[in-house]
Design a protein around this motif. Structure first.
Motif, PDB file in Angstrom:
ATOM      1  N   ILE A 182       0.871  -1.177   0.000  1.00 31.61           N
ATOM      2  CA  ILE A 182       0.000   0.000   0.000  1.00 31.61           C
ATOM      3  C   ILE A 182       0.904   1.222   0.000  1.00 31.61           C
ATOM      4  CG2 ILE A 182      -1.820   1.256   1.217  1.00 31.61           C
ATOM      5  CD1 ILE A 182      -2.408  -1.505   2.617  1.00 31.61           C
ATOM      6  N   ILE A 183       0.631   2.148  -0.898  1.00 32.02           N
ATOM      7  CA  ILE A 183       1.469   3.343  -0.994  1.00 32.02           C
ATOM      8  C   ILE A 183       1.055   4.318   0.112  1.00 32.02           C
ATOM      9  CG2 ILE A 183       2.190   5.255  -2.462  1.00 32.02           C
ATOM     10  CD1 ILE A 183       1.377   3.408  -4.856  1.00 32.02           C
ATOM     11  N   ALA A 184       2.014   4.652   0.968  1.00 32.72           N
ATOM     12  CA  ALA A 184       1.769   5.572   2.075  1.00 32.72           C
ATOM     13  C   ALA A 184       2.241   6.986   1.748  1.00 32.72           C
ATOM     14  CB  ALA A 184       2.469   5.080   3.336  1.00 32.72           C
ATOM     15  N   LEU A 185       3.238   7.100   0.861  1.00 32.17           N
ATOM     16  CA  LEU A 185       3.794   8.402   0.499  1.00 32.17           C
ATOM     17  C   LEU A 185       4.405   8.297  -0.888  1.00 32.17           C
ATOM     18  CD1 LEU A 185       4.630  11.326   1.420  1.00 32.17           C
ATOM     19  CD2 LEU A 185       6.792  10.298   2.128  1.00 32.17           C
ATOM     20  N   GLY A 186       4.141   9.296  -1.723  1.00 29.26           N
ATOM     21  CA  GLY A 186       4.778   9.353  -3.029  1.00 29.26           C
ATOM     22  C   GLY A 186       3.952   8.740  -4.140  1.00 29.26           C
ATOM     23  N   THR A 187       4.606   8.558  -5.273  1.00 25.84           N
ATOM     24  CA  THR A 187       3.973   8.028  -6.480  1.00 25.84           C
ATOM     25  C   THR A 187       4.877   6.963  -7.083  1.00 25.84           C
ATOM     26  OG1 THR A 187       2.926  10.164  -6.913  1.00 25.84           O
ATOM     27  CG2 THR A 187       3.082   8.665  -8.771  1.00 25.84           C
TER      28      THR A 187
ATOM     29  N   GLU B 263      10.737  11.414  -5.422  1.00 20.07           N
ATOM     30  CA  GLU B 263      11.985  11.396  -4.652  1.00 20.07           C
ATOM     31  C   GLU B 263      11.941  10.381  -3.516  1.00 20.07           C
ATOM     32  OE1 GLU B 263      14.582  14.477  -1.950  1.00 20.07           O
ATOM     33  OE2 GLU B 263      13.503  15.274  -3.676  1.00 20.07           O
ATOM     34  N   THR B 264      10.830  10.356  -2.804  1.00 20.49           N
ATOM     35  CA  THR B 264      10.655   9.407  -1.706  1.00 20.49           C
ATOM     36  C   THR B 264       9.324   8.695  -1.871  1.00 20.49           C
ATOM     37  OG1 THR B 264      11.919  10.820  -0.207  1.00 20.49           O
ATOM     38  CG2 THR B 264      10.531   9.144   0.804  1.00 20.49           C
ATOM     39  N   VAL B 265       9.347   7.387  -1.718  1.00 21.22           N
ATOM     40  CA  VAL B 265       8.129   6.575  -1.723  1.00 21.22           C
ATOM     41  C   VAL B 265       8.176   5.706  -0.470  1.00 21.22           C
ATOM     42  CG1 VAL B 265       6.859   4.719  -2.873  1.00 21.22           C
ATOM     43  CG2 VAL B 265       7.921   6.534  -4.238  1.00 21.22           C
ATOM     44  N   GLU B 266       7.097   5.760   0.296  1.00 25.40           N
ATOM     45  CA  GLU B 266       6.978   4.891   1.461  1.00 25.40           C
ATOM     46  C   GLU B 266       5.847   3.912   1.209  1.00 25.40           C
ATOM     47  OE1 GLU B 266       6.691   7.013   5.163  1.00 25.40           O
ATOM     48  OE2 GLU B 266       8.545   8.116   4.773  1.00 25.40           O
ATOM     49  N   ILE B 267       6.129   2.669   1.478  1.00 24.31           N
ATOM     50  CA  ILE B 267       5.188   1.581   1.244  1.00 24.31           C
ATOM     51  C   ILE B 267       4.911   0.893   2.573  1.00 24.31           C
ATOM     52  CG2 ILE B 267       4.887  -0.674   0.132  1.00 24.31           C
ATOM     53  CD1 ILE B 267       4.984   1.409  -2.005  1.00 24.31           C
ATOM     54  N   ILE B 268       3.649   0.590   2.804  1.00 22.92           N
ATOM     55  CA  ILE B 268       3.282  -0.315   3.894  1.00 22.92           C
ATOM     56  C   ILE B 268       3.024  -1.648   3.225  1.00 22.92           C
ATOM     57  CG2 ILE B 268       1.579  -0.863   5.660  1.00 22.92           C
ATOM     58  CD1 ILE B 268       0.974   2.150   5.803  1.00 22.92           C
ATOM     59  N   ARG B 269       3.673  -2.688   3.718  1.00 22.84           N
ATOM     60  CA  ARG B 269       3.446  -3.978   3.096  1.00 22.84           C
ATOM     61  C   ARG B 269       3.043  -5.010   4.147  1.00 22.84           C
ATOM     62  NH1 ARG B 269       9.463  -6.141   1.280  1.00 22.84           N
ATOM     63  NH2 ARG B 269      10.134  -6.692   3.374  1.00 22.84           N
ATOM     64  N   TYR B 270       2.268  -5.962   3.671  1.00 17.33           N
ATOM     65  CA  TYR B 270       1.796  -7.064   4.507  1.00 17.33           C
ATOM     66  C   TYR B 270       2.173  -8.376   3.863  1.00 17.33           C
ATOM     67  CZ  TYR B 270      -1.200  -3.841   7.059  1.00 17.33           C
ATOM     68  OH  TYR B 270      -1.669  -2.827   7.829  1.00 17.33           O
ATOM     69  N   LYS B 271       2.675  -9.305   4.662  1.00 16.37           N
ATOM     70  CA  LYS B 271       2.892 -10.656   4.154  1.00 16.37           C
ATOM     71  C   LYS B 271       1.518 -11.237   3.828  1.00 16.37           C
ATOM     72  CE  LYS B 271       7.153 -11.590   6.574  1.00 16.37           C
ATOM     73  NZ  LYS B 271       7.818 -12.286   7.661  1.00 16.37           N
ATOM     74  N   ALA B 272       1.414 -11.829   2.664  1.00 15.21           N
ATOM     75  CA  ALA B 272       0.129 -12.336   2.193  1.00 15.21           C
ATOM     76  C   ALA B 272      -0.483 -13.334   3.177  1.00 15.21           C
ATOM     77  CB  ALA B 272       0.286 -12.974   0.826  1.00 15.21           C
TER      78      ALA B 272
END
Length: 176
Positions: free
Chosen positions: A88-93, A136-145
């Motif tokens: 899930i994208i938390a910051l950026g594009t 410049e910066t992308v923050e991702i929240i990720r979950y193990k499936a």
């Protein structure tokens, strides 16, 4: 008597001095901002809708979330790569491309990997596109499936997967 002078024309009254004049207010600690950010990001995603019904499930979602930071040009997922996460994208594009052709941009709140993972639960979960950090910066929240799938009610999951298969069929026939 109060220890300081309070202006009388402001509608204020001086407080009396001493512990007997102190008000104690018991509060519960607020969630930290990262927890609130996670809940705000996942709330509109229909896959998470069912999970957010109980406090225990919310806590499990918060506790299993992983924050990952990328910089412009970093490859987050490569086409053909086996993935075991939902992002899930938390910051950026991010930029999405298939077969070296740019398809679209995704931004805050968009998610990646759910279709690939859910439609191939018993097989290798192959990503069908390349995802690259576009800002410049992308923050991702990720979950193990597997963590995520264990939180989802099986009846709801079956219905969700059926809906995803219908959408995938529409995409493949370009009736999207």
């Amino acid at each position: 008597k109060p220890s300081i002078q309070v202006p009388t024309d402001k509608g204020l009254k001086p407080a009396l001095v001493g512990p007997q004049h102190t008000i104690n207010i018991i509060t519960t600690p607020l969630h930290n901002s990262q927890e609130l950010e996670i809940l705000d990001l996942i709330k509109p995603i229909d896959l998470f809708e069912h999970i957010l019904n109980t406090t225990n499930q919310k806590e499990a979602l918060i506790n299993t979330a992983e924050y990952v930071k990328y910089h412009s040009g970093d490859i987050i997922i490569k086409e053909g790569q086996i993935i075991n996460y939902i992002y899930i994208i938390a910051l950026g594009t991010v930029s999405v491309s298939m077969k070296l052709q740019h398809v679209k941009f995704l931004t805050i709140g968009d998610h990646i990997g759910s279709q690939s993972l859910l439609l191939n639960i018993n097989n290798n979960n192959i990503q069908y596109s390349t995802i690259v950090a576009a800002t410049e910066t992308v923050e991702i929240i990720r979950y193990k499936a597997l963590d995520l799938l264990n939180l989802i009610n099986q009846d709801y999951l079956t219905q969700y997967i059926d809906n995803m298969k219908q959408l995938q069929a529409l995409q493949l026939t370009q009736r999207w």
